[in-house]
Structures are given as C-alpha cells and as structure tokens.
Write a protein that holds these residues in place. Structure first.
Motif, short mmCIF file in Angstrom:
data_model
loop_
_atom_site.label_atom_id
_atom_site.label_comp_id
_atom_site.label_asym_id
_atom_site.label_seq_id
_atom_site.Cartn_x
_atom_site.Cartn_y
_atom_site.Cartn_z
N ALA A 29 66.89 27.96 41.71
CA ALA A 29 67.80 27.09 42.45
C ALA A 29 67.31 26.77 43.86
O ALA A 29 68.05 26.24 44.65
N THR A 30 66.08 27.07 44.18
CA THR A 30 65.57 26.89 45.52
C THR A 30 64.85 25.55 45.64
O THR A 30 64.04 25.20 44.79
N ASP A 31 65.14 24.81 46.70
CA ASP A 31 64.52 23.52 46.93
C ASP A 31 63.45 23.69 48.02
O ASP A 31 63.73 24.26 49.07
N TYR A 32 62.24 23.21 47.76
CA TYR A 32 61.14 23.32 48.71
C TYR A 32 60.69 21.93 49.13
O TYR A 32 60.77 20.99 48.34
N GLN A 33 60.16 21.82 50.34
CA GLN A 33 59.56 20.58 50.80
C GLN A 33 58.16 20.91 51.31
O GLN A 33 57.97 21.17 52.49
N PRO A 34 57.14 20.89 50.41
CA PRO A 34 55.80 21.29 50.81
C PRO A 34 55.08 20.26 51.68
O PRO A 34 54.06 20.57 52.27
N ALA A 35 55.59 19.04 51.77
CA ALA A 35 55.01 18.00 52.61
C ALA A 35 56.11 16.99 52.91
O ALA A 35 57.12 16.92 52.21
N PRO A 36 55.93 16.17 53.96
CA PRO A 36 56.92 15.13 54.22
C PRO A 36 57.08 14.21 53.01
O PRO A 36 56.09 13.80 52.41
N GLN A 37 58.27 13.92 52.64
CA GLN A 37 58.62 13.05 51.52
C GLN A 37 58.22 13.61 50.16
O GLN A 37 58.15 12.89 49.17
N VAL A 38 57.94 14.90 50.09
CA VAL A 38 57.65 15.58 48.82
C VAL A 38 58.63 16.75 48.71
O VAL A 38 58.73 17.56 49.62
N SER A 39 59.35 16.82 47.59
CA SER A 39 60.28 17.93 47.37
C SER A 39 60.05 18.51 45.99
O SER A 39 59.69 17.80 45.05
N CYS A 40 60.23 19.83 45.87
CA CYS A 40 60.03 20.52 44.60
C CYS A 40 61.25 21.40 44.33
O CYS A 40 61.77 22.04 45.23
N ASN A 41 61.67 21.41 43.05
CA ASN A 41 62.80 22.21 42.64
C ASN A 41 62.74 22.40 41.13
O ASN A 41 62.50 21.44 40.40
N ASP A 42 62.96 23.61 40.68
CA ASP A 42 62.99 23.93 39.25
C ASP A 42 61.72 23.47 38.53
O ASP A 42 61.79 22.90 37.45
N TYR A 43 60.57 23.68 39.12
CA TYR A 43 59.26 23.35 38.54
C TYR A 43 59.00 21.86 38.43
O TYR A 43 58.10 21.44 37.72
N TRP A 44 59.77 21.06 39.11
CA TRP A 44 59.55 19.61 39.21
C TRP A 44 59.30 19.28 40.66
O TRP A 44 59.94 19.82 41.56
N CYS A 45 58.36 18.34 40.91
CA CYS A 45 58.12 17.87 42.26
C CYS A 45 58.30 16.35 42.29
O CYS A 45 57.91 15.65 41.36
N ARG A 46 58.88 15.85 43.37
CA ARG A 46 59.14 14.42 43.55
C ARG A 46 58.41 13.94 44.78
O ARG A 46 58.48 14.55 45.83
N ASN A 47 57.68 12.83 44.63
CA ASN A 47 56.91 12.23 45.72
C ASN A 47 57.56 10.90 46.09
O ASN A 47 57.57 9.96 45.30
N ASP A 48 58.09 10.79 47.29
CA ASP A 48 58.72 9.56 47.76
C ASP A 48 57.83 8.83 48.77
O ASP A 48 58.30 7.94 49.47
N SER A 49 56.55 9.17 48.82
CA SER A 49 55.63 8.54 49.76
C SER A 49 54.72 7.56 49.03
O SER A 49 54.81 7.39 47.81
N PRO A 79 51.61 11.41 41.67
CA PRO A 79 51.40 10.02 42.11
C PRO A 79 52.54 9.55 43.01
O PRO A 79 53.62 10.13 43.02
N PRO A 80 52.30 8.45 43.76
CA PRO A 80 53.34 7.92 44.65
C PRO A 80 54.60 7.53 43.86
O PRO A 80 54.51 6.97 42.77
N HIS A 81 55.73 7.87 44.42
CA HIS A 81 57.04 7.49 43.89
C HIS A 81 57.23 7.93 42.44
O HIS A 81 57.79 7.21 41.62
#
Length: 122
Positions: A29-49, A79-81
């Motif tokens: 249940a922990t949300d991480y932000q390893p870089a600006p506009q990148v977030s990871c949670n539950d073994y998924w990462c999202r790139n908004d850059s 990849p982006p977005h």
C-alpha cells in the motif's frame, strides 16, 4: 474451567488478529515517487513526463525459510505517459515485502523484448 477457557479465547483471538494484520506486507500500500512525474505503487510505475525512464527495483521477499530474506533486482523501461508492471520475481513460497524503486532517465531506444529485465507497459 469452561468459562475461563472461553474468557481466554475472547482475549487471545483479537490480540492474535491484531498481530496478524500488523505483520501484513508493507510494500502493498505504499506509494513511491522515484523521480519527478514518476510514481510507483503495488509493483506498477506510472510516467507522466516526456522522458523514458529505466526503473531499477530491489525487492525484499519474505522468507521462504525461517528468518532468511531473499533480495532480487528487477529493471524495466517506462515509456513517456505509460504505466509499466515492474513485478517481483520472488521465489516460490515467499512473498514480496519491501520494494525500493530508483528511476533514471534513459531516452535511448528501448531494447526489443525480452531485454533481460521484467516489466510490461500498457
């Protein structure tokens, strides 16, 4: 005697349940932000850059054998977005407990699949 046993069960059961819930895996249940506009949670990462990131993750797997944690390193391209599944790669009989994410911009072309890492983008 029967009343004493029922009373002890009435006290012990909630205490056991609370301890069991407290020992649940931390990373789920922990949300991480390893870089600006990148977030990871539950073994998924999202790139908004607009950049491609290489995600390096270290997963601590719960002990398959008593008191022996197992660590595995995973990488995936983000990849982006897009959203990418990082995965856990824990051995059979163990569960992922803690995940540490690290993100690096890598705008080179993404290698063809499989690229010796895990992960898939959607």
């Amino acid at each position: 005697m029967r009343q004493r046993t029922l009373a002890m069960l009435g006290i012990a059961c909630p205490m056991f349940a609370a301890a069991f819930v407290a020992a649940a895996p931390y990373a789920a249940a922990t949300d991480y932000q390893p870089a600006p506009q990148v977030s990871c949670n539950d073994y998924w990462c999202r790139n908004d850059s607009d950049d491609t990131y290489r995600i390096d993750a270290t997963v601590q797997c719960g002990p398959a054998f008593p008191f022996i944690p197992y660590y595995t390193n995973i990488f995936a391209y983000l990849p982006p977005h897009r959203t990418t599944l990082i995965g856990s790669n824990c051995p059979k009989g163990s569960v992922p407990e803690v995940v540490t994410y690290h993100a690096v911009i890598d705008n080179r072309p993404i290698p063809p699949w499989p690229f010796a890492g895990t992960g898939s983008s959607i």
